[in-house]
Design an enzyme around this catalytic site. Structure first.
Site, PDB file in Angstrom:
ATOM      1  N   HIS A  72      43.032 -20.430  36.049  1.00  0.00           N
ATOM      2  CA  HIS A  72      43.091 -21.006  34.778  1.00  0.00           C
ATOM      3  C   HIS A  72      42.223 -22.133  34.354  1.00  0.00           C
ATOM      4  O   HIS A  72      41.469 -22.622  35.250  1.00  0.00           O
ATOM      5  CB  HIS A  72      44.447 -21.406  34.543  1.00  0.00           C
ATOM      6  N   CYS A 131      47.110 -23.598  42.084  1.00  0.00           N
ATOM      7  CA  CYS A 131      46.410 -22.499  41.289  1.00  0.00           C
ATOM      8  C   CYS A 131      44.969 -22.977  41.475  1.00  0.00           C
ATOM      9  O   CYS A 131      44.468 -23.904  42.172  1.00  0.00           O
ATOM     10  CB  CYS A 131      46.682 -22.792  39.820  1.00  0.00           C
TER      11      CYS A 131
END
Length: 197
Positions: free
Chosen positions: A157, A173
């Site tokens: 992301h 992440c």
């Protein structure tokens, strides 16, 4: 140099800057390979080791495209299915080994302006965090785009906090500058292969 002494940081920084500029043409293999620093990027002290890798060392094919995330060098490599496009982006990576996941997965969903909800373990570590940050909010930790992976809670992301790129700073992440995730988002499809090493 101050008072006749050599400043080690200035020497190394000057060398790294000159070496980095000299190495930039090496990023272009066939004219489609690019590395561009986003317009919002300012001088950074983050470290990321950039080196071009060959997809054949990691994937059997480039079916649906291929994304390789090298956690050690804090870099994300992308190859298009027809191998005409190769991109190399600096990333943020998980804070610690226990938050790190390695192995094969794939992109299972693409989301523009994704909402962010901390996991139970994140809330346990950070009880003052909100339960939800709406997509598009300027403080949304997922930035402007997210590629959801086949592993629950794992994403590639964007981030509005550009200080995180090049560092161990995430809760699991892989983070990119918003400009870079927006570019990758256009290339990747549901089914793009992903390998984290």
């Amino acid at each position: 140099m101050a008072n006749g002494t050599v400043n080690r940081r200035a020497v190394l920084g000057g060398f790294a800057g000159a070496a980095g500029l000299a190495a930039l043409p090496a990023f272009a293999q066939d004219g489609t390979t690019e590395f561009t620093q986003p317009a919002s990027a300012s001088v950074r002290n983050n470290s990321s080791s950039f080196r071009i890798l060959q997809w054949q060392d990691y994937f059997e094919s480039t079916r649906n495209g291929a994304i390789l995330v090298d956690i050690t060098s804090r870099a994300l490599h992308y190859w298009s299915e027809d191998q005409s496009t190769y991109r190399l982006f600096p990333t943020s990576v998980p804070l610690s080994e226990d938050l790190t996941r390695r192995g094969n997965t794939e992109v299972v969903q693409k989301v523009v302006n994704p909402p962010w909800r901390p996991t139970a373990s994140m809330k346990e570590r950070n009880p003052d965090w909100p339960d939800l940050v709406e997509g598009g909010a300027p403080d949304n930790p997922l930035g402007t785009r997210a590629l959801y992976l086949g592993w629950t809670y794992y994403r590639i992301h964007g981030t509005h906090d550009t200080r995180k790129i090049g560092r161990r700073s995430s809760n699991g992440c892989i983070g990119l500058y918003n400009e870079h995730i927006e570019e990758l988002f256009e290339y990747a499809v549901v089914g793009t292969q992903v390998l984290l090493i």
